[in-house]
Design an enzyme around this catalytic site. Structure first.
Site, PDB file in Angstrom:
ATOM      1  N   GLU A  95     -20.735  14.468  -6.720  1.00 16.41           N
ATOM      2  CA  GLU A  95     -19.705  13.574  -7.249  1.00 16.41           C
ATOM      3  C   GLU A  95     -19.746  13.572  -8.785  1.00 16.41           C
ATOM      4  OE1 GLU A  95     -17.367  11.280  -5.847  1.00 16.41           O
ATOM      5  OE2 GLU A  95     -17.711  12.567  -4.119  1.00 16.41           O
ATOM      6  N   ASP A 118      -7.709  13.004  -9.888  1.00 16.50           N
ATOM      7  CA  ASP A 118      -6.860  12.337  -8.888  1.00 16.50           C
ATOM      8  C   ASP A 118      -6.314  11.031  -9.478  1.00 16.50           C
ATOM      9  OD1 ASP A 118      -7.568  14.390  -7.225  1.00 16.50           O
ATOM     10  OD2 ASP A 118      -9.165  13.289  -6.220  1.00 16.50           O
ATOM     11  N   LYS A 122      -1.366   4.253  -6.170  1.00 13.74           N
ATOM     12  CA  LYS A 122      -1.117   2.891  -5.653  1.00 13.74           C
ATOM     13  C   LYS A 122      -2.020   1.888  -6.360  1.00 13.74           C
ATOM     14  CE  LYS A 122       0.326   4.414  -1.116  1.00 13.74           C
ATOM     15  NZ  LYS A 122      -0.164   4.833   0.180  1.00 13.74           N
ATOM     16  N   ASP A 154      -0.903  15.006 -15.233  1.00 11.95           N
ATOM     17  CA  ASP A 154       0.558  15.045 -15.094  1.00 11.95           C
ATOM     18  C   ASP A 154       1.085  13.643 -14.830  1.00 11.95           C
ATOM     19  OD1 ASP A 154      -0.873  15.161 -12.549  1.00 11.95           O
ATOM     20  OD2 ASP A 154       1.142  15.015 -11.684  1.00 11.95           O
TER      21      ASP A 154
HETATM   22  C1  LIG Z   1      -6.321  17.691  -8.685  1.00 10.90           C
HETATM   23  S1  LIG Z   1      -7.636  18.802  -8.510  1.00 10.90           S
HETATM   24  C2  LIG Z   1      -7.699  19.611 -10.109  1.00 10.90           C
HETATM   25  C3  LIG Z   1      -8.526  20.870 -10.080  1.00 10.90           C
HETATM   26  C4  LIG Z   1      -8.647  21.598 -11.417  1.00 10.90           C
HETATM   27  N1  LIG Z   1      -9.298  20.752 -12.415  1.00 10.90           N
HETATM   28  C5  LIG Z   1      -7.297  22.031 -11.916  1.00 10.90           C
HETATM   29  O1  LIG Z   1      -6.842  21.505 -12.945  1.00 10.90           O
HETATM   30  O2  LIG Z   1      -6.697  22.905 -11.299  1.00 10.90           O
HETATM   31  C6  LIG Z   1      -9.027  17.685  -8.616  1.00 10.90           C
HETATM   32  C7  LIG Z   1     -10.313  18.366  -8.213  1.00 10.90           C
HETATM   33  O3  LIG Z   1     -11.364  17.464  -8.459  1.00 10.90           O
HETATM   34  C8  LIG Z   1     -12.178  17.343  -7.309  1.00 10.90           C
HETATM   35  N2  LIG Z   1     -12.663  15.977  -7.315  1.00 10.90           N
HETATM   36  C9  LIG Z   1     -11.920  14.839  -7.273  1.00 10.90           C
HETATM   37  N3  LIG Z   1     -12.696  13.758  -7.362  1.00 10.90           N
HETATM   38  C10 LIG Z   1     -13.968  14.209  -7.446  1.00 10.90           C
HETATM   39  C11 LIG Z   1     -15.225  13.566  -7.552  1.00 10.90           C
HETATM   40  N4  LIG Z   1     -15.303  12.245  -7.587  1.00 10.90           N
HETATM   41  N5  LIG Z   1     -16.334  14.332  -7.628  1.00 10.90           N
HETATM   42  C12 LIG Z   1     -16.240  15.687  -7.580  1.00 10.90           C
HETATM   43  N6  LIG Z   1     -15.068  16.353  -7.485  1.00 10.90           N
HETATM   44  C13 LIG Z   1     -13.950  15.630  -7.420  1.00 10.90           C
HETATM   45  C14 LIG Z   1     -11.264  17.656  -6.141  1.00 10.90           C
HETATM   46  O4  LIG Z   1     -11.968  18.090  -5.009  1.00 10.90           O
HETATM   47  C15 LIG Z   1     -10.370  18.726  -6.737  1.00 10.90           C
HETATM   48  O5  LIG Z   1     -10.912  20.010  -6.570  1.00 10.90           O
END
Ligand SMILES: C[S@@+](CC[C@H](N)C(=O)[O-])C[C@H]1O[C@@H](n2cnc3c(N)ncnc32)[C@H](O)[C@@H]1O
Length: 211
Positions: A95, A118, A122, A154
């Site tokens: 994480e 992410d 909401k 975005d």
């Molecule tokens: C929206 S994607 C963006 C991926 C990349 N940074 C890009 O710009 O193409 C978010 C990535 O972060 C990872 N992720 C989200 N929250 C996370 C967390 N708390 N710990 C580790 N990875 C996380 C997801 O699995 C995903 O691969």
């Protein structure tokens, strides 16, 4: 049966590009992981590793560590790094919050990249957003003096949220102009194809770590 007997040679080679910490309660031994003390850049949420691997190829004099929680994406990343024999690229499956707060030594990171975290749109999910006061405090501790955090999203509402939290941390993090020196991420390409706006913020550490 031992791991060496079970796993094909290719998979064993790829494993060398993933970090498996011996002790998750101790900071990472970065000079052992990379075999040197070059500047370290961390890609937080590195996805399938497109940015990480291309940045590692472009800047061999820097080390790049991806932090990603999804196994399939970690495997893709290490496969790409292995195919290019990038000794300056590694990925860690954990994480983000835990890595920044507990696994990165103080004053060890030259630059963090946080691309398209992410947004949790909401309202009732806002508490799940990665960027909050504690996260920025942990980032500041892990950054070297004048180290930086580069953020892209975005999502306009999440961007305003991030700007507000960053403004509250202005005694330790100050905005500096964005520069296009890095490769695109997967999500950069997706949003560019849709002509969607991308919001960017580059913050530089301006004070010593509080530790
Ligand atoms: C929206 S994607 C963006 C991926 C990349 N940074 C890009 O710009 O193409 C978010 C990535 O972060 C990872 N992720 C989200 N929250 C996370 C967390 N708390 N710990 C580790 N990875 C996380 C997801 O699995 C995903 O691969």
């Amino acid at each position: 049966m031992s791991l060496a007997e079970e796993a094909p040679l290719e998979a064993l080679e790829e494993q060398q590009f993933e970090v498996f910490p011996a002790d998750l309660c101790q900071p990472l031994l970065l000079s052992e992981i990379f075999g040197n003390d070059r500047p370290l850049e961390i890609d937080l949420g590195s996805g399938s590793g497109k940015f990480l691997v291309e940045a590692g190829r472009r800047y061999p004099e820097r080390n790049f560590l991806g932090v990603e929680r999804l196994l399939g994406r970690v495997r893709k990343t290490r496969r790409k790094a292995c195919q290019l024999s990038l000794t300056n690229v590694r990925v860690l499956r954990v994480e983000i919050d835990y890595a920044v707060k507990y696994l990165l030594p103080a004053d060890s990171v030259s630059r963090f990249h946080l691309s398209f975290p992410d947004p949790w749109p909401k309202r009732r999910h806002h508490s799940r957003r990665l960027v909050d006061v504690e996260f920025l405090e942990a980032v500041v501790i892990a950054l070297e003096s004048t180290g930086e955090l580069w953020i892209k999203t975005d999502h306009a509402d999440y961007f305003r949220w991030i700007e507000k939290i960053a403004a509250g941390a202005c005694s330790t993090l100050q905005e500096v102009p964005w520069e296009n020196e890095y490769p695109d991420t997967d999500f950069d390409e997706t949003f560019a194809a849709e002509n969607a706006p991308i919001y960017r913020l580059r913050l530089r550490k301006v004070s010593r770590s509080p530790r």
